[in-house]
Design a protein around this motif. Structure first.
Motif, PDB file in Angstrom:
ATOM      1  N   TRP A 177      20.516  83.762 -39.927  1.00  0.00           N
ATOM      2  CA  TRP A 177      19.844  82.461 -39.841  1.00  0.00           C
ATOM      3  C   TRP A 177      20.705  81.345 -40.408  1.00  0.00           C
ATOM      4  O   TRP A 177      20.795  80.261 -39.822  1.00  0.00           O
ATOM      5  CB  TRP A 177      18.516  82.523 -40.583  1.00  0.00           C
ATOM      6  CG  TRP A 177      17.816  81.190 -40.648  1.00  0.00           C
ATOM      7  CD1 TRP A 177      17.086  80.589 -39.674  1.00  0.00           C
ATOM      8  CD2 TRP A 177      17.814  80.290 -41.768  1.00  0.00           C
ATOM      9  NE1 TRP A 177      16.612  79.356 -40.101  1.00  0.00           N
ATOM     10  CE2 TRP A 177      17.044  79.147 -41.388  1.00  0.00           C
ATOM     11  CE3 TRP A 177      18.381  80.332 -43.045  1.00  0.00           C
ATOM     12  CZ2 TRP A 177      16.841  78.072 -42.249  1.00  0.00           C
ATOM     13  CZ3 TRP A 177      18.169  79.256 -43.892  1.00  0.00           C
ATOM     14  CH2 TRP A 177      17.413  78.145 -43.494  1.00  0.00           C
ATOM     15  N   TYR A 178      21.380  81.615 -41.534  1.00  0.00           N
ATOM     16  CA  TYR A 178      22.115  80.541 -42.216  1.00  0.00           C
ATOM     17  C   TYR A 178      23.533  80.376 -41.678  1.00  0.00           C
ATOM     18  O   TYR A 178      23.992  79.239 -41.479  1.00  0.00           O
ATOM     19  CB  TYR A 178      22.172  80.843 -43.715  1.00  0.00           C
ATOM     20  CG  TYR A 178      22.828  79.742 -44.523  1.00  0.00           C
ATOM     21  CD1 TYR A 178      22.145  78.554 -44.795  1.00  0.00           C
ATOM     22  CD2 TYR A 178      24.129  79.882 -45.002  1.00  0.00           C
ATOM     23  CE1 TYR A 178      22.746  77.538 -45.522  1.00  0.00           C
ATOM     24  CE2 TYR A 178      24.738  78.871 -45.725  1.00  0.00           C
ATOM     25  CZ  TYR A 178      24.057  77.704 -45.983  1.00  0.00           C
ATOM     26  OH  TYR A 178      24.658  76.698 -46.701  1.00  0.00           O
TER      27      TYR A 178
ATOM     28  N   ARG B  99      23.749  79.990 -37.269  1.00  0.00           N
ATOM     29  CA  ARG B  99      22.607  79.199 -36.798  1.00  0.00           C
ATOM     30  C   ARG B  99      22.856  78.593 -35.426  1.00  0.00           C
ATOM     31  O   ARG B  99      21.897  78.226 -34.738  1.00  0.00           O
ATOM     32  CB  ARG B  99      22.275  78.111 -37.807  1.00  0.00           C
ATOM     33  CG  ARG B  99      23.394  77.107 -38.065  1.00  0.00           C
ATOM     34  CD  ARG B  99      22.952  76.074 -39.104  1.00  0.00           C
ATOM     35  NE  ARG B  99      22.677  76.715 -40.397  1.00  0.00           N
ATOM     36  CZ  ARG B  99      22.136  76.066 -41.420  1.00  0.00           C
ATOM     37  NH1 ARG B  99      21.794  74.801 -41.307  1.00  0.00           N
ATOM     38  NH2 ARG B  99      21.947  76.689 -42.570  1.00  0.00           N
ATOM     39  N   GLU B 100      24.128  78.500 -34.997  1.00  0.00           N
ATOM     40  CA  GLU B 100      24.400  77.916 -33.682  1.00  0.00           C
ATOM     41  C   GLU B 100      23.820  78.773 -32.546  1.00  0.00           C
ATOM     42  O   GLU B 100      23.594  78.285 -31.437  1.00  0.00           O
ATOM     43  CB  GLU B 100      25.916  77.740 -33.480  1.00  0.00           C
ATOM     44  CG  GLU B 100      26.724  79.029 -33.324  1.00  0.00           C
ATOM     45  CD  GLU B 100      27.154  79.625 -34.653  1.00  0.00           C
ATOM     46  OE1 GLU B 100      28.040  80.502 -34.649  1.00  0.00           O
ATOM     47  OE2 GLU B 100      26.618  79.202 -35.702  1.00  0.00           O
TER      48      GLU B 100
ATOM     49  N   LYS C 115      20.845  80.228 -32.715  1.00  0.00           N
ATOM     50  CA  LYS C 115      19.401  80.011 -32.710  1.00  0.00           C
ATOM     51  C   LYS C 115      18.619  81.297 -32.411  1.00  0.00           C
ATOM     52  O   LYS C 115      17.720  81.341 -31.569  1.00  0.00           O
ATOM     53  CB  LYS C 115      19.033  78.928 -31.686  1.00  0.00           C
ATOM     54  CG  LYS C 115      19.690  77.586 -31.977  1.00  0.00           C
ATOM     55  CD  LYS C 115      19.320  76.543 -30.936  1.00  0.00           C
ATOM     56  CE  LYS C 115      19.979  75.200 -31.241  1.00  0.00           C
ATOM     57  NZ  LYS C 115      19.675  74.169 -30.212  1.00  0.00           N
TER      58      LYS C 115
ATOM     59  N   SER D 100      14.705  81.185 -32.997  1.00  0.00           N
ATOM     60  CA  SER D 100      13.899  80.195 -32.285  1.00  0.00           C
ATOM     61  C   SER D 100      13.062  80.889 -31.210  1.00  0.00           C
ATOM     62  O   SER D 100      13.502  81.863 -30.596  1.00  0.00           O
ATOM     63  CB  SER D 100      14.805  79.147 -31.627  1.00  0.00           C
ATOM     64  OG  SER D 100      15.574  78.470 -32.604  1.00  0.00           O
TER      65      SER D 100
END
Length: 447
Positions: free
Chosen positions: A210-211, A214-215, A217, A220
């Motif tokens: 997640w950190y 994150r690109e 996603k 999501s």
């Protein structure tokens, strides 16, 4: 070109090998620490842990499709497909958890039907109930690992796996032996400790993805199932799942067969020692095989058939070479290996020691076959040729390996040694057939 591929494969495989060794070290530590509780607990763990890992690997089989599908997407420069693949892996893992959890909580009656001794049934079922809570995070972690492997971002897997080893030692010590004011739970404590560690590993891996990634996603739109992507994962993953089942059944039936011999569980305890030791050395070619899947998948996604063949061949050679140390250790230092698990000075352990040493000598025979079959299987996986691998492993393990175990173990009367010779025959058959099938895939096509 082959030397260049060798270097790239080594670079990718090294952290994966170390991560696999670290992950298996958790099981190794469990076995060593349970061995201090006694032969009865060790026999109970043999059935319990074999059952748990068989179920885990079975349901993980579909999720293993995440790695080659992500690798293919990377090779084809289809970045938008990557998060869709991983998300649907989460959905599949969550659904698979439900029947597995029910199975573990009803394992006592099932184990009785399989002819296991009452004391082993009691201990194994208690262990399975305790570890059942770790199954869901373990399955979710498979998808997260497949994502990181597929994008060739594998070093975090190593560091998280190493952290898992430390957490496993601490929680095992605390819950098995009653440290820090906690009750001494014995074998049940091992299962609870494993559940805690699987959960922590999942949370740490998810936090990293997640950190730091994150690109992509990944997290999501998790609430939206993607039927098209789930279908693709199932199409590639179900044959992988069945391949895992066919191999796993051979080993789990071998373990159950050990529990049916007329002794006080010595052969089952010795089998657990030898199997855990062989599983540890197997982690080296397994880590290499995961890298093979990525490299072959990248080339296949880019349409480079020659590169895919080169990556598969180099990987198979490397996997065979990686098994040579295991052959040496099991052949020359079998007694020292067994001494890691039980106190060899105690008279009551002599029968288990002698049996375990003999099993390790047979395990030395199948090291090369074991390394070659997993490398060839993952090379085919990288090509998304999972159905041929499924059919060949069905033949090798169910039509050759399992009958050989039963014939040598029961009809000829070699008992535990016959079971291990049967395992060797099954693995050798798989290695030959899968390797030949990989080469056939690259034959020039006739007009």
């Amino acid at each position: 070109m082959y030397f260049t591929e060798f270097k790239k494969l080594i670079w990718l495989a090294t952290p994966l090998v170390m991560a696999q060794l670290a992950q298996n070290t958790m099981s190794l530590i469990d076995t060593i620490m349970v061995g201090k509780l006694g032969d009865e607990e060790l026999a109970g763990m043999a059935i319990g842990s074999t059952t748990f890992f068989f179920v885990l690997m079975t349901f993980s089989g579909v999720l293993y499709a995440v790695n080659p599908l992500v690798a293919n997407a990377v090779g084809a420069n289809q970045q938008d497909r990557i998060p869709r693949i991983v998300r649907q892996g989460f959905w599949i893992g969550a659904i698979a958890f439900i029947p597995a959890f029910i199975l573990f909580w009803n394992s006592e009656s099932i184990l009785r039907l399989l002819g296991q001794k009452e004391n082993v049934v009691r201990l194994s079922s208690q262990y399975l109930r305790a570890i059942s809570f770790g199954l869901l995070p373990a399955l979710l972690s498979v998808s997260l690992r497949g994502f990181l492997e597929g994008i060739a971002h594998v070093r975090p897997i190593l560091f998280i796996s190493l952290a898992g080893v430390g957490m496993n030692i601490f929680t095992n010590d605390a819950l098995m032996f009653g440290r820090y004011g906690l009750p001494a739970l014995g074998l049940v404590g091992t299962g609870i400790a494993s559940s805690i560690v699987y959960t922590l590993i999942c949370l740490i891996t998810a936090g990293y993805v997640w950190y730091c990634r994150r690109e992509h996603k990944i997290f999501s739109e998790l609430h939206r199932p993607d039927s098209a992507m789930i279908s693709e994962l199932m199409r590639v993953g179900i044959p992988i799942c069945l391949t895992v089942v066919f191999e796993g059944c051979m080993f789990i039936l071998a373990t159950y067969a050990m529990g049916m011999f007329p002794d006080d569980g010595q052969q089952l305890a010795a089998h657990q020692i030898a199997l855990q030791s062989a599983s540890f050395t197997f982690m080296i070619p397994l880590g290499i095989a995961l890298a093979i899947c990525v490299r072959v998948g990248n080339f296949a996604g880019a349409g480079d058939r020659e590169g895919a063949r080169r990556a598969g061949r180099v990987g198979m050679i490397l996997s065979v070479l990686a098994m040579l140390p295991g052959i040496i250790v099991f052949t020359l230092f079998g007694k020292q290996v067994v001494g890691l698990y039980i106190d060899l000075s105690l008279p009551e352990h002599q029968a288990v020691m002698n049996l375990a040493i003999s099993f390790l000598l047979i395990a030395a025979l199948f090291q090369i076959a074991d390394g070659l079959q997993v490398a060839a299987s993952n090379a085919l996986r990288g090509l998304k040729q999972t159905r041929p691998a499924m059919i060949l492993t069905l033949i090798a393990y169910w039509l050759i390996g399992i009958p050989a175990c039963l014939l040598l173990g029961f009809l000829i009367g070699l008992e535990g040694r016959g079971i291990w010779f049967g395992l060797t025959i099954g693995l050798a058959a798989a290695a030959v057939m899968l390797t030949v099938r990989f080469e056939i895939d690259f034959r020039p096509k006739r007009d």
